[in-house]
Design a protein around this motif. Structure first.
Motif, mmCIF file in Angstrom:
data_model
loop_
_atom_site.group_PDB
_atom_site.id
_atom_site.type_symbol
_atom_site.label_atom_id
_atom_site.label_comp_id
_atom_site.label_asym_id
_atom_site.label_seq_id
_atom_site.Cartn_x
_atom_site.Cartn_y
_atom_site.Cartn_z
ATOM 1 N N UNK A 96 13.775 -2.814 -35.007
ATOM 2 C CA UNK A 96 13.368 -1.787 -34.111
ATOM 3 C C UNK A 96 13.961 -1.935 -32.528
ATOM 4 N N UNK A 97 14.803 -3.067 -32.547
ATOM 5 C CA UNK A 97 15.678 -3.289 -31.143
ATOM 6 C C UNK A 97 17.032 -3.069 -31.543
ATOM 7 N N UNK A 98 17.367 -2.313 -32.991
ATOM 8 C CA UNK A 98 18.589 -1.847 -33.284
ATOM 9 C C UNK A 98 19.676 -2.831 -33.034
ATOM 10 N N UNK A 99 19.218 -4.134 -33.405
ATOM 11 C CA UNK A 99 20.366 -5.283 -33.750
ATOM 12 C C UNK A 99 20.950 -5.112 -35.067
ATOM 13 N N UNK A 100 20.238 -4.574 -35.935
ATOM 14 C CA UNK A 100 20.455 -4.190 -37.178
ATOM 15 C C UNK A 100 20.225 -2.923 -37.919
ATOM 16 N N UNK A 101 21.202 -2.216 -38.048
ATOM 17 C CA UNK A 101 21.038 -0.781 -38.453
ATOM 18 C C UNK A 101 21.529 -0.780 -39.923
ATOM 19 N N UNK A 135 12.131 1.903 -31.454
ATOM 20 C CA UNK A 135 11.188 1.281 -32.155
ATOM 21 C C UNK A 135 10.123 2.061 -32.984
ATOM 22 N N UNK A 136 9.472 2.558 -31.880
ATOM 23 C CA UNK A 136 8.236 3.376 -32.308
ATOM 24 C C UNK A 136 8.560 4.748 -33.173
ATOM 25 N N UNK A 137 9.785 5.343 -32.733
ATOM 26 C CA UNK A 137 10.162 6.523 -33.608
ATOM 27 C C UNK A 137 10.619 5.891 -34.929
ATOM 28 N N UNK A 153 9.900 -0.815 -47.575
ATOM 29 C CA UNK A 153 8.885 -1.370 -46.863
ATOM 30 C C UNK A 153 9.004 -1.238 -45.335
ATOM 31 N N UNK A 154 7.828 -0.958 -44.548
ATOM 32 C CA UNK A 154 7.907 -0.884 -43.218
ATOM 33 C C UNK A 154 6.944 -2.164 -42.581
ATOM 34 N N UNK A 155 7.394 -2.536 -41.394
ATOM 35 C CA UNK A 155 6.657 -3.730 -40.908
ATOM 36 C C UNK A 155 6.104 -3.389 -39.678
ATOM 37 N N UNK A 156 5.100 -2.866 -39.514
ATOM 38 C CA UNK A 156 4.389 -2.326 -38.029
ATOM 39 C C UNK A 156 3.876 -3.266 -37.193
ATOM 40 N N UNK A 157 3.873 -4.741 -37.639
ATOM 41 C CA UNK A 157 3.409 -5.687 -36.877
ATOM 42 C C UNK A 157 4.387 -6.103 -35.779
ATOM 43 N N UNK A 201 8.429 -5.025 -36.612
ATOM 44 C CA UNK A 201 8.860 -3.332 -36.327
ATOM 45 C C UNK A 201 10.041 -3.070 -36.924
ATOM 46 N N UNK A 202 10.060 -3.276 -38.017
ATOM 47 C CA UNK A 202 11.306 -3.014 -38.862
ATOM 48 C C UNK A 202 11.279 -2.383 -40.099
ATOM 49 N N UNK A 203 11.988 -1.897 -40.591
ATOM 50 C CA UNK A 203 11.935 -1.189 -42.256
ATOM 51 C C UNK A 203 13.184 -1.735 -43.011
ATOM 52 N N UNK A 204 12.868 -1.884 -44.377
ATOM 53 C CA UNK A 204 13.789 -2.327 -45.364
ATOM 54 C C UNK A 204 13.609 -1.691 -46.558
ATOM 55 N N UNK A 205 14.971 -1.640 -47.113
ATOM 56 C CA UNK A 205 14.936 -0.876 -48.713
ATOM 57 C C UNK A 205 15.478 -1.974 -49.396
#
Length: 471
Positions: A34-39, A331-333, A435-439, A461-465
């Motif tokens: 969510x912080x865009x450090x990893x895209x 991050x919310x988006x 997988x999303x982690x909304x925590x 607040x991230x997503x992974x495939x």
């Protein structure tokens, strides 16, 4: 092309599945934070091991299979096509279309939507059979797709050349004005005497596009039929009128002239599921309705599954959602677009997912009426042609790059401790888990398939495939 936020070395294609299979247990992980450090960053590989070594477990069962998947994408609106065709150099255009529609390291988008005539994201309001005030053309002698020849057609044709598997659906925002109660593209409803001409109008559109090498996969008879915008094309079509039109006119005509083209009802929000239900209750209309299309702007995604449970023989499609400046916070988006649209719609039986504009400019346009602060999947600088990849780009990529046409959704556990998931099995046997982690903190979990599992810690607040070969 502006490469801000785009890192080719992070967007490396999947390793050859044969090489992965030789390693036996290897899982690739791609992460966006969510912080865009990893895209969409390729993280270190992880390995399956016997047993389970984490207290929180996501189970995946490839034996339980659900709907087939056509793909993911966004609409080639007039605005998107005009920008791509007129505000980019040929080299920029080719690079962007290959990035969007080509295989990895491209997004591999395999589903798109066209507007049958103008929407609010057009530079003028038009249909394919406009007539002077007071005149009509019931024989469609003046029908022509000429307004699309400068940009929509060539961009769509180029996308199909890059990805021949691309499926194209189409939706009108309005019938020609002379067919309507207002005599205008803006507001109004379809006149009863125009049912036959409008059905023929839609059939002519499908035929004309097919003649240009663009097969139409599915249509809806009206975009957002319960909404009459005041400053751009729209048309109210209540369920009784949709049922009468489909059952008595459009359905029989398409059965004769375009038997392979799906007719989808609704094409509107989750908050009025009773409207498509009323159409499906009509036996004459239901005979021709292949499925129901949904938008995101009201209601809850869970209604998709509820309607599917009542009519399991009808398909489910998700056909529009736009990001925009009204929704603050990258991050919310990210969480919304991945959790609700990539995961929620798929768990709700969607066979395809479409966002709205594929591309807009730095001023959220061009548009004529309607949304003033919508955001495209990418932003194209109207002066330089440089591209900015928006949060929607990464949300789509987490699904489209790894879930290929013909895949099947498979069973996965979800909704525990802020972790939401959806899983797929591709036609080559490979598997993908989103997988999303909304925590607000990292979550450590194990992914278990049968008697083996791998452990992973997903940042807040991230997503992974996760992608791995089948066994």
């Amino acid at each position: 092309m502006n490469n801000a936020g785009y890192r080719p070395w992070l967007a490396a294609p999947l390793l050859a599945l044969a090489a992965m299979a030789a390693q036996g247990q290897t899982v690739q992980a791609y992460v966006t934070t969510g912080d865009q450090a990893r895209l969409l960053e390729r993280a270190p590989d992880v390995a399956f091991k016997p047993g389970t070594a984490a207290p929180l477990v996501i189970d995946v069962d490839p034996r339980q299979r659900f709907q087939p998947i056509t793909g993911f994408g966004a609409a080639i609106t007039d605005a998107s096509a005009w920008l791509i065709q007129n505000r980019m150099t040929p080299a920029q255009r080719e690079a962007l279309l290959r990035e969007l529609f080509g295989p990895a390291p491209g997004l591999g988008l395999s589903f798109t939507r066209l507007t049958i005539g103008a929407s609010d994201f057009s530079r003028s309001h038009y249909s394919f059979d406009d007539m002077p005030p007071g005149q009509s053309d019931p024989e469609l002698r003046h029908f022509s797709i000429e307004p699309n020849r400068a940009d929509v057609l060539p961009v769509t044709q180029a996308a199909l050349k890059i990805n021949p598997q691309l499926k194209v659906m189409a939706s009108p925002w309005s019938a020609p004005g002379w067919m309507k109660s207002t005599g205008s593209l803006v507001q109004g409803t379809l006149k009863p005497e125009a049912f036959t001409p409008f059905a023929r109008y839609l059939s002519r559109y499908v035929s004309a596009y097919a003649a240009e090498g663009v097969p139409i996969f599915a249509i809806t008879l009206q975009n957002e039929p319960h909404f009459e915008p005041k400053d751009y094309p729209g048309m109210r079509v209540d369920p009784a009128k949709r049922a009468a039109f489909i059952g008595g006119h459009l359905g029989p005509l398409f059965a004769r002239e375009h038997p392979g083209v799906r007719i989808l009802d609704w094409d509107h929000n989750w908050d009025e599921p009773g409207s498509p239900a009323d159409v499906l209750k009509d036996p004459a209309a239901a005979r021709y309705v292949a499925g129901v299309a949904w938008h995101c702007y009201g209601g809850d995604v869970r209604v998709q599954a509820a309607l599917h449970d009542r009519w399991p023989d009808k398909e489910t499609w998700f056909t529009e959602c736009s990001g925009g400046e009204w929704a603050k916070g990258w991050s919310n988006n990210l969480q919304y677009f991945v959790r609700t649209l990539m995961i929620g719609t798929m768990r709700g039986w969607a066979q395809g997912v479409l966002l709205w504009n594929l591309a807009l400019d730095e001023n959220h346009g061009p548009h004529l009426g309607g949304c003033k602060d919508c955001r495209g999947v990418v932003t194209i600088d109207s002066k330089t042609g440089e591209v900015t990849r928006n949060v929607e780009y990464y949300a789509l990529a987490h699904a489209s790059r790894f879930v290929r046409p013909g895949a099947r959704r498979i069973w996965s556990s979800s909704g525990y401790r802020d972790l939401d998931t959806v899983a797929f099995r591709n036609t080559d046997g490979s598997l993908a888990l989103l997988v999303t982690n909304g925590a607000g903190q990292a979550r450590r979990f194990a992914v278990r398939v049968g008697r083996r599992s791998f452990a992973y810690e997903l940042p807040a607040l991230s997503a992974a495939t996760f992608a791995w070969p089948g066994r």
